[in-house]
Design a protein around this motif. Structure first.
Motif, short mmCIF file in Angstrom:
data_model
loop_
_atom_site.label_atom_id
_atom_site.label_comp_id
_atom_site.label_asym_id
_atom_site.label_seq_id
_atom_site.Cartn_x
_atom_site.Cartn_y
_atom_site.Cartn_z
N LEU A 1 4.77 -5.17 2.53
CA LEU A 1 4.72 -4.18 3.58
C LEU A 1 6.15 -3.88 4.01
O LEU A 1 6.91 -4.81 4.31
CB LEU A 1 3.92 -4.69 4.78
N GLU B 1 1.67 -3.75 -4.10
CA GLU B 1 1.04 -5.02 -4.45
C GLU B 1 1.30 -5.35 -5.91
O GLU B 1 1.36 -4.46 -6.77
CB GLU B 1 -0.47 -4.94 -4.18
N GLU C 1 3.09 0.30 1.35
CA GLU C 1 2.44 -0.96 0.97
C GLU C 1 2.29 -0.98 -0.53
O GLU C 1 1.74 -0.04 -1.13
CB GLU C 1 1.07 -1.06 1.63
N LEU D 1 3.35 -10.77 1.85
CA LEU D 1 2.21 -11.58 2.26
C LEU D 1 1.49 -12.15 1.05
O LEU D 1 1.51 -11.55 -0.03
CB LEU D 1 1.21 -10.73 3.05
N PHE E 1 -4.14 -12.43 2.64
CA PHE E 1 -3.71 -12.67 4.02
C PHE E 1 -4.68 -11.98 4.98
O PHE E 1 -4.96 -10.77 4.86
CB PHE E 1 -2.29 -12.11 4.21
N THR F 1 0.87 -5.07 9.76
CA THR F 1 1.26 -3.67 9.50
C THR F 1 1.58 -2.95 10.79
O THR F 1 2.62 -2.28 10.92
CB THR F 1 0.14 -2.93 8.75
N LYS G 1 -3.49 -8.80 7.76
CA LYS G 1 -2.59 -7.80 7.19
C LYS G 1 -2.49 -6.56 8.08
O LYS G 1 -1.40 -6.02 8.30
CB LYS G 1 -3.05 -7.38 5.80
N ASP G 2 -3.61 -6.10 8.63
CA ASP G 2 -3.60 -4.90 9.48
C ASP G 2 -2.76 -5.12 10.74
O ASP G 2 -2.03 -4.22 11.17
CB ASP G 2 -5.02 -4.50 9.86
#
Length: 295
Positions: A236, A229, A227, A156, A160, A167, A163-164
């Motif tokens: 994810l 970054e 997750e 993402l 974004f 997920t 995101k949740d």
């Protein structure tokens, strides 16, 4: 010392003559007799067709002259050195090289001929039954050299908004979740929803840069969601299967290798049969005989 200088001067003189001879090669090649030579070294001749592939439409006279001159001088140098080698090398060394050349020529021709026959006759189809039988018989030879995983993931953008939600859907992954993720897939930088395929850990690491050889034990575990970054985005991922080093590779992963092995074996068997048939036919037609002799 004098002999070395004399040889060098002779070679330099030959190169100069070639340059002057072809200095205006554009007009010379147009006016030259189609069958006449354009250069000579001893009894060896170079013809227009020998250099035709070097030239193409649109070349300047200067470029064509340079290219042709260099080619002629290189050809002349090789011919002169070959002549000197045949004069100065020992007879036994020349005989050895002649034998090597003859063997190489024979191998080149026969290999090309056999390859052509194999292409025409050898069956390249491998059935599922053949694949499975080979796999079952040889599976102990297909131990993994690195971890394999089944995984689905998305990359993402860093900010974004949903995101949740992504997920949750990536973890659940039911039909409605897949439909939702597909509908917004254009917003993802990367995505992989095919978690039925086994892929190597190194390939996953290439796709998810924050995942490394050093930290893969932490994240690449069955039923593990993670997750990660970096500066490029947020990753994810859901791992749905894992095979470790020294586990037997699954058939689906090793199938291309098995298929190639079977095809190669088939080709080798065909070539052996071909060689046997050639000998048998030659004996039958009295083209090949082995004479009895006393030691």
């Amino acid at each position: 010392m004098f002999l070395k200088k004399r040889k060098a001067l002779t070679l330099g003189f030959t190169v100069t003559i070639a340059f002057l001879f072809i200095g205006s090669c554009g007009s010379f090649l147009k006016d030259a007799d189609e069958t006449g030579p354009i250069a000579r070294v001893g009894e060896s001749y170079l013809y227009k067709e020998d250099i035709a592939s070097l030239l193409y439409d649109g070349m300047t006279k200067g470029d064509s002259a340079t290219i042709v001159t260099n080619f002629i001088n290189n050809w002349a140098t090789k011919q002169l050195l070959l002549t000197k080698a045949k004069i100065n090398l020992p007879e036994d060394k020349l005989a050895e090289f002649d034998a090597l050349v003859a063997d190489y020529q024979t191998d080149l021709y026969t290999r090309a001929y056999k390859d052509a026959l194999v292409q025409q006759a050898a069956d390249s189809m491998v059935t599922e039954t053949q694949l499975k039988r080979f796999y079952e018989n040889e599976k102990e030879n297909f131990r993994l050299q690195e971890r394999l995983v089944k995984i689905r993931f998305v990359q993402l953008p860093k900010r974004f908004l949903n995101k949740d939600e992504v997920t949750k859907r990536l973890k659940s992954f039911k039909k409605k979740d897949i439909a939702y993720l597909d509908s917004i897939g254009v917003q993802f930088k990367k995505l992989n929803f095919n978690d039925s395929l086994w892929v190597s850990a190194s390939r996953v690491i290439n796709e998810i840069p924050p995942l490394t050889l050093e930290n893969q034990d932490k994240y690449l575990k069955k039923s593990q969601f993670f997750e990660l970054e970096d500066a490029l985005g947020v990753y994810l991922a859901m791992v749905t299967g894992v095979l470790q080093v020294n586990d037997v590779a699954p058939l689906s992963f090793i199938e291309p290798t098995i298929k190639q092995v079977l095809i190669n074996r088939r080709k080798l068997n065909y070539i052996r049969q071909l060689e046997t048939e050639v000998i048998d036919e030659a004996i039958k037609e009295k083209e090949f005989e082995v004479y009895a002799h006393e030691d």
